[in-house]
Design a protein around this motif. Structure first.
Motif, PDB file in Angstrom:
ATOM      1  N   ALA A  49      -0.144  59.571  52.127  1.00 50.70           N
ATOM      2  CA  ALA A  49      -1.128  58.260  51.899  1.00 50.70           C
ATOM      3  C   ALA A  49      -0.379  57.475  50.648  1.00 50.70           C
ATOM      4  O   ALA A  49       0.418  58.176  49.554  1.00 50.70           O
ATOM      5  N   ARG A  50      -1.188  55.972  50.776  1.00 51.32           N
ATOM      6  CA  ARG A  50      -1.674  54.968  49.448  1.00 51.32           C
ATOM      7  C   ARG A  50      -2.094  55.138  49.000  1.00 51.32           C
ATOM      8  O   ARG A  50      -3.222  55.195  49.575  1.00 51.32           O
ATOM      9  N   PHE A  51      -2.262  55.671  47.574  1.00 57.54           N
ATOM     10  CA  PHE A  51      -4.094  55.648  46.525  1.00 57.54           C
ATOM     11  C   PHE A  51      -4.370  54.293  45.835  1.00 57.54           C
ATOM     12  O   PHE A  51      -2.995  54.011  45.137  1.00 57.54           O
ATOM     13  N   ALA A  52      -4.604  53.384  46.228  1.00 61.06           N
ATOM     14  CA  ALA A  52      -4.683  52.365  45.268  1.00 61.06           C
ATOM     15  C   ALA A  52      -5.516  52.942  44.173  1.00 61.06           C
ATOM     16  O   ALA A  52      -6.789  54.027  44.729  1.00 61.06           O
ATOM     17  N   GLY A  53      -5.403  52.388  42.620  1.00 56.82           N
ATOM     18  CA  GLY A  53      -5.796  52.802  41.726  1.00 56.82           C
ATOM     19  C   GLY A  53      -7.704  52.227  41.536  1.00 56.82           C
ATOM     20  O   GLY A  53      -7.820  51.568  42.129  1.00 56.82           O
ATOM     21  N   THR A  54      -7.973  53.311  41.348  1.00 58.37           N
ATOM     22  CA  THR A  54      -9.457  53.404  40.485  1.00 58.37           C
ATOM     23  C   THR A  54      -9.701  52.241  39.692  1.00 58.37           C
ATOM     24  O   THR A  54      -9.239  52.270  38.959  1.00 58.37           O
ATOM     25  N   GLY A  55     -11.201  51.353  39.757  1.00 55.09           N
ATOM     26  CA  GLY A  55     -11.561  50.269  38.713  1.00 55.09           C
ATOM     27  C   GLY A  55     -11.627  51.206  37.880  1.00 55.09           C
ATOM     28  O   GLY A  55     -12.205  52.755  37.297  1.00 55.09           O
ATOM     29  N   SER A  56     -12.473  50.288  36.611  1.00 57.80           N
ATOM     30  CA  SER A  56     -13.224  51.048  35.380  1.00 57.80           C
ATOM     31  C   SER A  56     -14.437  50.119  35.018  1.00 57.80           C
ATOM     32  O   SER A  56     -14.176  48.960  35.322  1.00 57.80           O
ATOM     33  N   VAL A  57     -15.137  50.384  34.304  1.00 59.64           N
ATOM     34  CA  VAL A  57     -15.914  49.819  34.072  1.00 59.64           C
ATOM     35  C   VAL A  57     -15.589  48.980  32.619  1.00 59.64           C
ATOM     36  O   VAL A  57     -14.761  49.488  31.788  1.00 59.64           O
ATOM     37  N   HIS A  58     -16.166  47.551  32.892  1.00 60.46           N
ATOM     38  CA  HIS A  58     -15.656  46.620  31.535  1.00 60.46           C
ATOM     39  C   HIS A  58     -16.813  46.818  30.177  1.00 60.46           C
ATOM     40  O   HIS A  58     -17.033  47.672  30.563  1.00 60.46           O
TER      41      HIS A  58
END
Length: 340
Positions: free
Chosen positions: A99-108
């Motif tokens: 599976a292709r996993f999108a990078g997780t975001g982070s709080v600004h």
């Protein structure tokens, strides 16, 4: 008539070999079965045939029309099947592939600082109030002891919308709204976006402020110092110290600039603090009597203190960011550093 019909039959058969999609098939169909098509022309030409030959001619025309319609219908079904097969092939998913996993975001970082400050001051009993970003001149300036001809207006390059409305240049306007609608004791924190016509490595035309206000009986500058000492220790580290320097703001008297001991060198002097051991972080002071009077609060009975800080400024100090523009570019390589 028979020769013409055979000619049409051959033309349809040859045309079918050149058709590769339903659009081409439709165009070929219109060439023969459309209102101006060749088979339709045969029907219109029946009046030129002798009466005794019309029955046989009509039969031949009907047969060629039926045959042509069947040919076109069969070819259309075939093309539909081919197109569907091609679509299935293009959309095929190999379920055995990883599976292709999108990078997780982070709080600004500004959001991180904002929430941390709210937690700190809420722990000291502050309520949270967020005022409107499109503000009236009265709340942004006049009620804060900054009348139309006051030189302090030149300190802020304001975005005026028209008439009495503007994009607020400070969250202090929220303090006025609170004091108008709530009588002391008051303990409120007002975070939000503010706007000023200024842009360089350390300034942005849109940035975030957080202002605090305390009004009660017997409030002094010592209470302000104690509140900011607690903020500094919890926001940075236990060894962080505060220093108050005399300053001027029209809405506080006396007014002070507040410095923190440099969290990078511990006050010894470094590049970050320009060798002084101190970093300027916010402005504060005792609430001006006129501001209290404008809000219907008796300054002989109540006093208060107020402070205001830029969240980008705090984030830059806390995380060692040297250019404020990094906070607004949305570069994931920069933001990824603050994950977790």
């Amino acid at each position: 008539m028979k020769e013409k019909i055979e000619s049409i039959r051959r033309a349809i058969g040859e045309g079918m070999l050149q058709v590769h999609d339903r659009k081409q098939l439709f165009e070929l169909k219109m060439q023969f079965l459309g209102k101006t098509g060749e088979i339709s022309a045969l029907s219109k030409g029946m009046r030129d045939i002798p009466p005794e030959q019309r029955p046989e001619a009509g039969k031949l025309v009907g047969e060629i029309r039926t045959w042509a319609e069947e040919q076109f219908a069969a070819r259309e079904e075939q093309l539909k099947t081919e197109e569907l097969s091609a679509r299935y092939a293009s959309e095929r998913v190999d379920v055995t592939m990883p599976a292709r996993f999108a990078g997780t975001g982070s709080v600004h970082p500004v959001s991180l600082v904002r929430q941390e400050l709210i937690d700190i001051f809420a722990g000291m009993g502050f309520d949270i109030y967020e005022g409107p970003e499109i503000e009236q001149d009265y709340y942004n300036f006049q009620a804060l002891n900054i009348p139309a001809d006051h030189p302090a207006r030149d300190m802020q390059d304001t975005f005026f919308i028209g008439g009495e409305y503007l994009l607020r240049s400070q969250t202090s306007s929220g303090q006025i709204r609170v004091m108008e609608n709530k009588k002391p004791p008051i303990k409120v924190l007002s975070p939000g976006r503010v706007y000023r016509s200024d842009s360089d490595a350390t300034h942005s035309p849109m940035f975030h402020q957080m202002e605090g206000l305390v009004v009660d009986r017997g409030i002094t500058l010592n209470d302000l110092k104690g509140c900011l000492d607690e903020f500094a220790r919890r926001m940075f580290d236990e060894g962080t110290k505060t220093r108050l320097r005399p300053s001027y703001f029209p809405f506080t008297e006396p007014s002070v600039e507040v410095d923190l001991s440099c969290c990078n060198c511990g006050g010894k002097g470094c590049r970050v603090c320009k060798g002084t051991g101190w970093i300027e972080v916010l402005g504060a002071g005792v609430v001006n009597r006129r501001v209290l009077e404008n809000c219907g609060i008796d300054p002989d009975e109540y006093t208060g203190f107020a402070f205001g800080m830029g969240l980008e400024r705090i984030a830059m100090i806390k995380y060692g960011i040297t250019d404020i523009r990094l906070l607004f570019e949305g570069d994931v390589r920069f933001l990824r550093q603050f994950k977790g």
